[in-house]
Design an enzyme around this catalytic site. Structure first.
Site, short mmCIF file in Angstrom:
data_model
loop_
_atom_site.label_atom_id
_atom_site.label_comp_id
_atom_site.label_asym_id
_atom_site.label_seq_id
_atom_site.Cartn_x
_atom_site.Cartn_y
_atom_site.Cartn_z
N ASP A 186 67.02 53.84 63.83
CA ASP A 186 66.17 54.64 62.96
C ASP A 186 64.98 53.82 62.48
OD1 ASP A 186 66.08 57.27 61.31
OD2 ASP A 186 65.69 55.69 59.84
N GLU A 229 62.81 60.56 63.51
CA GLU A 229 62.52 59.17 63.90
C GLU A 229 63.78 58.43 64.33
OE1 GLU A 229 62.99 59.20 59.35
OE2 GLU A 229 62.22 60.51 60.94
#
Length: 309
Positions: A186, A229
């Protein structure tokens, strides 16, 4: 609600839409399919499914691609039927020639042979036309299927591709440990990055991350855009002692890279959660441990790799 349950509900609605079209004798063209799918979806979707739809930014594209897939499949079937009819007609003409030759005697032999030669050429042409059309539609169908599991922004596989790939693999691990590793990666402080540099810069960062991860892993491994993301990497033929090393290599490479956008350097770091396969793992078990390890990496200051075995 888990991804598996979401997909089960969506495909149940899909089956009902197709069943309605079949009952009404309506061809499953995209416009017809979408109309009935949307009607059934509105009637049956609960709050959890509506939330999942809203959160999944690629859902609309996936529905459109699915409609396109159905249209291609329909056209493939119609092309086969038309080709079969043409070939059947040629065969019928050939049978007529044979019947006439038998009835009218030997004096028609030359005309009979010429007729068969012409029919042979016609048959050959029809088969070539059918073969070319089938090859054309097969190629189009393969491209459509690939698009269903490809993230358009990063050009890597998407969450649907991950679910399909991983569900197929973990079945083999019900009674034995598999040399399989999952990483959840992430981007740190991604919202702040978007606020400072803009969403176009954010898109560039996501593409950069995808390609950086892809270039670091081996050819037999695979990276997926999980959503937003977040990325997932699946490592095959990988043991515990290798898992952390590979994951931290990805983290370090991104930390020390310099992405230039609009004349400015964007510094990006990632947090990584890693886990290895356990006997009896299903998709949710496996992904859940990786997600928990990622959460720990975030809580411990970010730009960190945590292995949970």
């Amino acid at each position: 609600m888990s991804d598996t349950k979401v997909y089960d509900k969506i495909f149940s609605i899909h089956d009902q839409a197709i069943g309605t079209l079949r009952t009404l004798h309506i061809p499953p063209y995209p416009t017809h399919y979408k109309k009935y799918f949307d009607e059934i979806f509105i009637e049956q979707a609960d709050q959890a499914l509506l939330k999942a739809q809203k959160e999944d930014e690629t859902l609309t594209d996936t529905q459109n691609d699915l409609a396109r897939y159905l249209d291609i499949a329909h056209r493939s079937l119609m092309t086969f039927v038309e080709s079969h009819a043409d070939i059947s007609h040629v065969a019928e003409l050939q049978e007529n020639y044979i019947s006439k030759a038998t009835e009218e005697g030997v004096e028609r032999c030359m005309n009979f042979v010429e007729g068969l030669s012409e029919l042979g050429r016609n048959m050959s042409n029809e088969l070539k036309k059918a073969k070319n059309k089938i090859e054309e539609l097969s190629s189009e169908l393969q491209n459509a299927l690939a698009q269903l599991t490809t993230d358009p922004l990063t050009q890597i596989s998407n969450r649907k591709g991950l679910i399909e790939d991983l569900n197929g693999v973990v079945v083999a691990g019900q009674h034995k440990t598999l040399p399989l590793v999952i990483m959840m990666i992430d981007a740190d402080n991604f919202k702040l990055l978007n606020d400072v540099h803009g969403h176009l810069a954010g898109d560039k960062v996501l593409y950069f991350l995808a390609q950086s991860i892809k270039s670091t892993i081996r050819s037999g491994d695979k990276v997926y855009r999980y959503g937003g993301e977040e990325f997932v990497v699946v490592l095959n033929r990988c043991e515990k002692d290798q898992a952390f090393s590979i994951a931290d290599k990805i983290r370090s490479k991104i930390e020390h890279s310099h992405l230039i956008y609009a004349g400015k350097t964007i510094h990006v770091t990632v947090s990584v959660g890693v886990t290895i396969h356990r006997i009896g793992d299903n998709y949710d078990d496996f992904m859940g441990r990786a997600d928990k390890a990622l959460y720990q990496a975030k809580n411990e200051g970010k730009n960190k790799t945590i292995l949970s075995d």
